[in-house]
Write a protein that holds these residues in place. Sequence first.
Motif, PDB file in Angstrom:
ATOM      1  N   GLU A   1       5.470  50.347  13.228  1.00 37.78           N
ATOM      2  CA  GLU A   1       5.103  49.127  12.595  1.00 37.78           C
ATOM      3  C   GLU A   1       6.214  48.161  12.818  1.00 37.78           C
ATOM      4  OE1 GLU A   1       8.031  50.670  10.188  1.00 37.78           O
ATOM      5  OE2 GLU A   1       6.490  51.931  11.052  1.00 37.78           O
ATOM      6  N   SER A   2       7.378  48.650  13.133  1.00 40.62           N
ATOM      7  CA  SER A   2       8.762  47.737  13.084  1.00 40.62           C
ATOM      8  C   SER A   2       8.626  47.139  14.530  1.00 40.62           C
ATOM      9  CB  SER A   2      10.014  48.326  12.900  1.00 40.62           C
ATOM     10  OG  SER A   2       9.829  48.588  11.575  1.00 40.62           O
ATOM     11  N   PHE A   3       7.953  47.850  15.700  1.00 42.92           N
ATOM     12  CA  PHE A   3       7.768  47.565  16.828  1.00 42.92           C
ATOM     13  C   PHE A   3       6.527  46.613  17.391  1.00 42.92           C
ATOM     14  CE2 PHE A   3      10.557  51.304  17.158  1.00 42.92           C
ATOM     15  CZ  PHE A   3      11.833  50.740  17.758  1.00 42.92           C
ATOM     16  N   VAL A   4       5.430  47.018  16.533  1.00 41.65           N
ATOM     17  CA  VAL A   4       4.284  46.562  16.815  1.00 41.65           C
ATOM     18  C   VAL A   4       3.243  46.369  15.503  1.00 41.65           C
ATOM     19  CG1 VAL A   4       3.848  47.281  19.280  1.00 41.65           C
ATOM     20  CG2 VAL A   4       3.153  48.603  17.438  1.00 41.65           C
ATOM     21  N   GLY A   5       2.855  45.003  15.453  1.00 43.98           N
ATOM     22  CA  GLY A   5       1.899  44.887  14.359  1.00 43.98           C
ATOM     23  C   GLY A   5       2.537  44.668  13.019  1.00 43.98           C
ATOM     24  N   GLY A   6       3.739  44.984  12.921  1.00 50.35           N
ATOM     25  CA  GLY A   6       4.260  44.737  11.490  1.00 50.35           C
ATOM     26  C   GLY A   6       4.459  43.336  11.224  1.00 50.35           C
ATOM     27  N   GLY A   7       4.975  42.422  12.074  1.00 47.74           N
ATOM     28  CA  GLY A   7       5.070  41.105  11.910  1.00 47.74           C
ATOM     29  C   GLY A   7       3.915  40.297  11.572  1.00 47.74           C
ATOM     30  N   ALA A   8       2.791  40.584  12.246  1.00 51.59           N
ATOM     31  CA  ALA A   8       1.446  40.138  11.991  1.00 51.59           C
ATOM     32  C   ALA A   8       0.921  40.504  10.675  1.00 51.59           C
ATOM     33  CB  ALA A   8       0.225  40.681  13.056  1.00 51.59           C
ATOM     34  N   LEU A   9       0.962  41.681  10.258  1.00 50.11           N
ATOM     35  CA  LEU A   9       0.850  42.146   8.701  1.00 50.11           C
ATOM     36  C   LEU A   9       1.578  41.240   7.797  1.00 50.11           C
ATOM     37  CD1 LEU A   9       0.222  45.979   8.699  1.00 50.11           C
ATOM     38  CD2 LEU A   9      -1.400  44.033   9.076  1.00 50.11           C
TER      39      LEU A   9
ATOM     40  N   ARG B   1      12.361  59.759   7.549  1.00 49.32           N
ATOM     41  CA  ARG B   1      11.545  58.731   8.032  1.00 49.32           C
ATOM     42  C   ARG B   1      10.226  58.068   7.264  1.00 49.32           C
ATOM     43  NH1 ARG B   1      10.292  59.849  14.356  1.00 49.32           N
ATOM     44  NH2 ARG B   1      10.027  57.284  14.239  1.00 49.32           N
ATOM     45  N   ARG B   2       9.510  59.152   6.362  1.00 52.65           N
ATOM     46  CA  ARG B   2       8.752  58.794   5.693  1.00 52.65           C
ATOM     47  C   ARG B   2       9.202  57.606   4.543  1.00 52.65           C
ATOM     48  NH1 ARG B   2       6.649  63.170   4.617  1.00 52.65           N
ATOM     49  NH2 ARG B   2       7.613  63.832   2.879  1.00 52.65           N
ATOM     50  N   GLU B   3      10.333  57.987   4.215  1.00 55.33           N
ATOM     51  CA  GLU B   3      11.165  57.133   3.191  1.00 55.33           C
ATOM     52  C   GLU B   3      11.246  55.615   4.021  1.00 55.33           C
ATOM     53  OE1 GLU B   3      12.574  55.333  -0.187  1.00 55.33           O
ATOM     54  OE2 GLU B   3      11.172  56.698   0.090  1.00 55.33           O
ATOM     55  N   GLU B   4      11.883  56.001   5.061  1.00 58.54           N
ATOM     56  CA  GLU B   4      12.213  54.520   5.872  1.00 58.54           C
ATOM     57  C   GLU B   4      10.842  53.865   6.088  1.00 58.54           C
ATOM     58  OE1 GLU B   4      15.832  56.318   8.494  1.00 58.54           O
ATOM     59  OE2 GLU B   4      13.821  56.270   9.208  1.00 58.54           O
ATOM     60  N   LEU B   5       9.872  54.504   6.344  1.00 64.82           N
ATOM     61  CA  LEU B   5       8.520  53.963   6.438  1.00 64.82           C
ATOM     62  C   LEU B   5       8.142  53.291   5.317  1.00 64.82           C
ATOM     63  CD1 LEU B   5       5.852  53.271   8.104  1.00 64.82           C
ATOM     64  CD2 LEU B   5       5.070  55.638   7.295  1.00 64.82           C
ATOM     65  N   ARG B   6       8.264  54.018   4.035  1.00 65.22           N
ATOM     66  CA  ARG B   6       7.739  53.093   2.965  1.00 65.22           C
ATOM     67  C   ARG B   6       8.900  51.862   2.491  1.00 65.22           C
ATOM     68  NH1 ARG B   6       9.609  52.764  -2.141  1.00 65.22           N
ATOM     69  NH2 ARG B   6      11.269  54.083  -1.548  1.00 65.22           N
ATOM     70  N   ARG B   7       9.922  52.082   2.921  1.00 62.40           N
ATOM     71  CA  ARG B   7      10.752  50.746   2.808  1.00 62.40           C
ATOM     72  C   ARG B   7      10.494  49.600   3.636  1.00 62.40           C
ATOM     73  NH1 ARG B   7      16.876  53.244   1.717  1.00 62.40           N
ATOM     74  NH2 ARG B   7      16.253  54.416  -0.272  1.00 62.40           N
ATOM     75  N   ALA B   8      10.044  49.895   4.709  1.00 65.83           N
ATOM     76  CA  ALA B   8       9.633  48.899   5.710  1.00 65.83           C
ATOM     77  C   ALA B   8       8.321  48.422   5.574  1.00 65.83           C
ATOM     78  CB  ALA B   8       9.634  49.414   7.048  1.00 65.83           C
TER      79      ALA B   8
ATOM     80  N   GLY C   1       5.615  43.524   2.968  1.00 67.84           N
ATOM     81  CA  GLY C   1       4.500  43.323   2.035  1.00 67.84           C
ATOM     82  C   GLY C   1       3.280  44.006   2.328  1.00 67.84           C
ATOM     83  N   ILE C   2       3.056  45.144   2.969  1.00 67.29           N
ATOM     84  CA  ILE C   2       1.834  45.693   3.228  1.00 67.29           C
ATOM     85  C   ILE C   2       1.648  46.354   2.078  1.00 67.29           C
ATOM     86  CG2 ILE C   2       0.974  48.000   4.525  1.00 67.29           C
ATOM     87  CD1 ILE C   2       3.267  47.391   6.821  1.00 67.29           C
ATOM     88  N   GLY C   3       0.222  46.008   1.671  1.00 61.27           N
ATOM     89  CA  GLY C   3      -0.246  46.333   0.544  1.00 61.27           C
ATOM     90  C   GLY C   3      -0.836  47.811   0.157  1.00 61.27           C
TER      91      GLY C   3
END
Length: 162
Positions: free
Chosen positions: A14-22, A63-70, A75-77
Amino acid sequence: MSGILLVLAHPDDESFVGGGALAWHARRGIATALLTLTDGQAGRIAATGAPSPSTPETLGRVRREELRRAARRLGIGELITPGLADGGLRLVPDAQGAALVTHHVRRLRPEILITFGPEGAPSHHPDHMAAARWTTQAFDQAADPVFDDGQRPHASCKLYWI
């Protein structure tokens, strides 16, 4: 939901692709969700010489915790992490993987689905390719009233490949 669902393979995708759009859409009040299929437990632990919070046994949890923080920062719902085997999505039958994505498409009812292109983004990673196949199948399957998973059919308006 009536927003956007991004379907990816690993934490950090998500940090490389799509996260900015979200993040952009979330700041404008549009509902966003991220389905990350694996916990990233097969990723590499950086050998920088600095102490790492990860060991091979804890990497997936870290990594799951890093994902949760990212996801929170973006602002992902809603964040969905089914915990499939990192590096092993090619071993999951496509019907099973597509059914998993279809379940979340029908549950969330997004207008837009976003995933990797069929080539697996620039890396040609087999897990990225599986995410693309399953999401592309789910785009059609979720709208098909013949597909029975106990949920109402839902037709997303658009499917975008990254």
